[in-house]
Design a protein around this motif. Sequence first.
Motif, mmCIF file in Angstrom:
data_model
loop_
_atom_site.group_PDB
_atom_site.id
_atom_site.type_symbol
_atom_site.label_atom_id
_atom_site.label_comp_id
_atom_site.label_asym_id
_atom_site.label_seq_id
_atom_site.Cartn_x
_atom_site.Cartn_y
_atom_site.Cartn_z
ATOM 1 N N GLU A 220 -19.512 -22.059 -10.574
ATOM 2 C CA GLU A 220 -19.007 -23.160 -11.399
ATOM 3 C C GLU A 220 -20.066 -24.252 -11.501
ATOM 4 O OE1 GLU A 220 -16.110 -23.638 -12.945
ATOM 5 O OE2 GLU A 220 -15.362 -21.663 -12.339
ATOM 6 N N PRO A 221 -20.181 -24.890 -12.662
ATOM 7 C CA PRO A 221 -21.054 -26.081 -12.715
ATOM 8 C C PRO A 221 -20.370 -27.260 -12.031
ATOM 9 C CG PRO A 221 -20.515 -25.262 -14.929
ATOM 10 C CD PRO A 221 -19.606 -24.552 -13.965
ATOM 11 N N ASN A 222 -21.140 -28.271 -11.742
ATOM 12 C CA ASN A 222 -20.596 -29.510 -11.170
ATOM 13 C C ASN A 222 -19.412 -29.987 -12.037
ATOM 14 O OD1 ASN A 222 -20.198 -32.310 -10.560
ATOM 15 N ND2 ASN A 222 -22.245 -32.376 -9.668
ATOM 16 N N PRO A 223 -18.246 -30.240 -11.429
ATOM 17 C CA PRO A 223 -17.074 -30.629 -12.233
ATOM 18 C C PRO A 223 -17.272 -31.906 -13.042
ATOM 19 C CG PRO A 223 -16.607 -30.777 -9.862
ATOM 20 C CD PRO A 223 -17.951 -30.141 -9.997
ATOM 21 N N LEU A 224 -18.262 -32.711 -12.718
ATOM 22 C CA LEU A 224 -18.478 -33.944 -13.484
ATOM 23 C C LEU A 224 -18.804 -33.662 -14.951
ATOM 24 C CD1 LEU A 224 -20.524 -36.154 -10.984
ATOM 25 C CD2 LEU A 224 -18.130 -36.411 -11.640
ATOM 26 N N TYR A 225 -19.357 -32.470 -15.229
ATOM 27 C CA TYR A 225 -19.663 -32.149 -16.631
ATOM 28 C C TYR A 225 -18.393 -32.077 -17.470
ATOM 29 C CZ TYR A 225 -24.396 -31.051 -15.138
ATOM 30 O OH TYR A 225 -25.664 -31.134 -14.629
ATOM 31 N N LYS A 226 -17.275 -31.770 -16.818
ATOM 32 C CA LYS A 226 -16.019 -31.702 -17.571
ATOM 33 C C LYS A 226 -15.361 -33.068 -17.648
ATOM 34 C CE LYS A 226 -15.139 -26.911 -16.376
ATOM 35 N NZ LYS A 226 -14.587 -26.076 -15.299
ATOM 36 N N GLN A 227 -15.998 -34.070 -17.085
ATOM 37 C CA GLN A 227 -15.401 -35.411 -17.081
ATOM 38 C C GLN A 227 -16.250 -36.404 -17.870
ATOM 39 O OE1 GLN A 227 -13.728 -36.652 -13.239
ATOM 40 N NE2 GLN A 227 -14.295 -34.645 -12.465
ATOM 41 N N GLY A 228 -16.919 -35.902 -18.879
ATOM 42 C CA GLY A 228 -17.633 -36.788 -19.792
ATOM 43 C C GLY A 228 -19.073 -37.078 -19.419
ATOM 44 N N MET A 229 -19.556 -36.477 -18.317
ATOM 45 C CA MET A 229 -20.937 -36.727 -17.933
ATOM 46 C C MET A 229 -21.844 -35.677 -18.586
ATOM 47 S SD MET A 229 -20.479 -39.312 -15.953
ATOM 48 C CE MET A 229 -18.957 -39.745 -16.789
ATOM 49 N N THR A 230 -22.897 -36.120 -19.236
ATOM 50 C CA THR A 230 -23.824 -35.142 -19.817
ATOM 51 C C THR A 230 -24.833 -34.685 -18.768
ATOM 52 O OG1 THR A 230 -25.240 -36.915 -20.565
ATOM 53 C CG2 THR A 230 -23.646 -36.041 -22.146
ATOM 54 N N ARG A 231 -24.970 -35.475 -17.718
ATOM 55 C CA ARG A 231 -25.802 -35.059 -16.613
ATOM 56 C C ARG A 231 -25.277 -35.721 -15.361
ATOM 57 N NH1 ARG A 231 -30.279 -38.983 -16.049
ATOM 58 N NH2 ARG A 231 -29.654 -40.719 -17.331
ATOM 59 N N VAL A 232 -25.643 -35.192 -14.240
ATOM 60 C CA VAL A 232 -25.174 -35.783 -12.989
ATOM 61 C C VAL A 232 -26.398 -36.214 -12.188
ATOM 62 C CG1 VAL A 232 -23.118 -34.347 -13.028
ATOM 63 C CG2 VAL A 232 -25.117 -33.588 -11.761
ATOM 64 N N GLY A 233 -26.154 -36.889 -11.114
ATOM 65 C CA GLY A 233 -27.262 -37.475 -10.352
ATOM 66 C C GLY A 233 -26.755 -38.827 -9.933
ATOM 67 N N CYS A 234 -27.606 -39.845 -9.946
ATOM 68 C CA CYS A 234 -27.117 -41.151 -9.527
ATOM 69 C C CYS A 234 -25.932 -41.570 -10.383
ATOM 70 C CB CYS A 234 -28.235 -42.180 -9.616
ATOM 71 S SG CYS A 234 -29.393 -42.035 -8.247
ATOM 72 N N MET A 235 -25.028 -42.272 -9.768
ATOM 73 C CA MET A 235 -23.799 -42.680 -10.447
ATOM 74 C C MET A 235 -23.669 -44.189 -10.362
ATOM 75 S SD MET A 235 -21.162 -41.786 -12.161
ATOM 76 C CE MET A 235 -21.430 -40.025 -12.120
ATOM 77 N N PRO A 236 -24.174 -44.913 -11.365
ATOM 78 C CA PRO A 236 -24.888 -44.396 -12.526
ATOM 79 C C PRO A 236 -26.393 -44.321 -12.269
ATOM 80 C CG PRO A 236 -24.469 -46.735 -12.796
ATOM 81 C CD PRO A 236 -23.950 -46.365 -11.442
#
Length: 329
Positions: A220-236
């Motif tokens: 599975e990809p990082n679930p954040l991609y399904k929550q409107g994030m185009t990329r993950v890493g620092c938040m923000p």
Amino acid sequence: MSIIHVVSISGGKDSTATAILAIEQHGVANCRFVFADTGNEHEETYKYALSYLPAALDIQVDVVHADFSDEFAVKRANLARIAAGEPESAIYGTRKFKYNWTPEAAARALELLYTTGNPYLDMCMLKGGFPSRKRQFCTEYLKTIPLTEYCMNVIDDEHAVWSWQGVRIDESHSRRTRLQGTGACVKSFEVVGGGLFNYRPILRWNVRDVFLAHELAGIEPNPLYKQGMTRVGCMPCINCSKAELHAIAKRFPEHIERIAKWEALVSEVCRPRSPVSFFHLGTQGHKGQASTILSVVEWAKTSRGGRQFSLLTDLDEPTACSSAYGLCE
Ligand code: SF4
């Protein structure tokens, strides 16, 4: 001398695809996986990189992070001298600064300037401000240096290291221009020296290839991609777009509040009157507005021009970190 394949795991799709590839080609026993913890990641990213991926890929993920204790000791010693009345020139020589310490400000900073154990916050307290697109020191301090030290330790154990970097040319216009313009990083393989080699196996993959690699491996990809994030890493990330910032503020307001607290603390321990803000003025396109994170979030709710409050998606803004090493997705 055996070769160890070191894969930097960020929790993002590109580094996961790179890890899948490394395991397929060389087997888990010949690979090491390492996560550079910035201290500014989303909890889903920690879960994904440190729990889900180790279980799903049957790997161990080592964690490295920057340690600024020595720098804190030096800065505290310098501030103590200024607080005691010594001129800055006695410490920094002829170096000129735009903003200057006063003994009172140095004494106040000394009360708060202790390491927090959070690498990102510690770095900003030491630097007296947040990184910016022009001075993106976060990638170097929080990722490149700890990851290079990790590789060097593996080399010290009599191995050669292939450092697998999940960088893709098509991830951003700036990266594409930079990589193609100079040719410096466009190679998928290069010899660094001293037993270290850089390998960029997905350099010319597109995003579909990346997600397909996940699918084929049953990951599975990082679930954040399904929550409107185009990329993950620092938040923000300091490079996040207006639309991403809007999505983060809506879904994860606690991360915005955390950064607002960091801004307040960093401004207490930096040179008096020097502007402190997570997003430097203009870098997200918010020209003319104050740039504390709370004001930039308000601006992110507006359409172009900043007057109307509406969801917007039409800005052509950079959305990717310009690291050539794929360390920040
Ligand atoms: S993800 Fe963004 S903020 Fe974090 S280290 Fe990379 S460039 Fe800096």
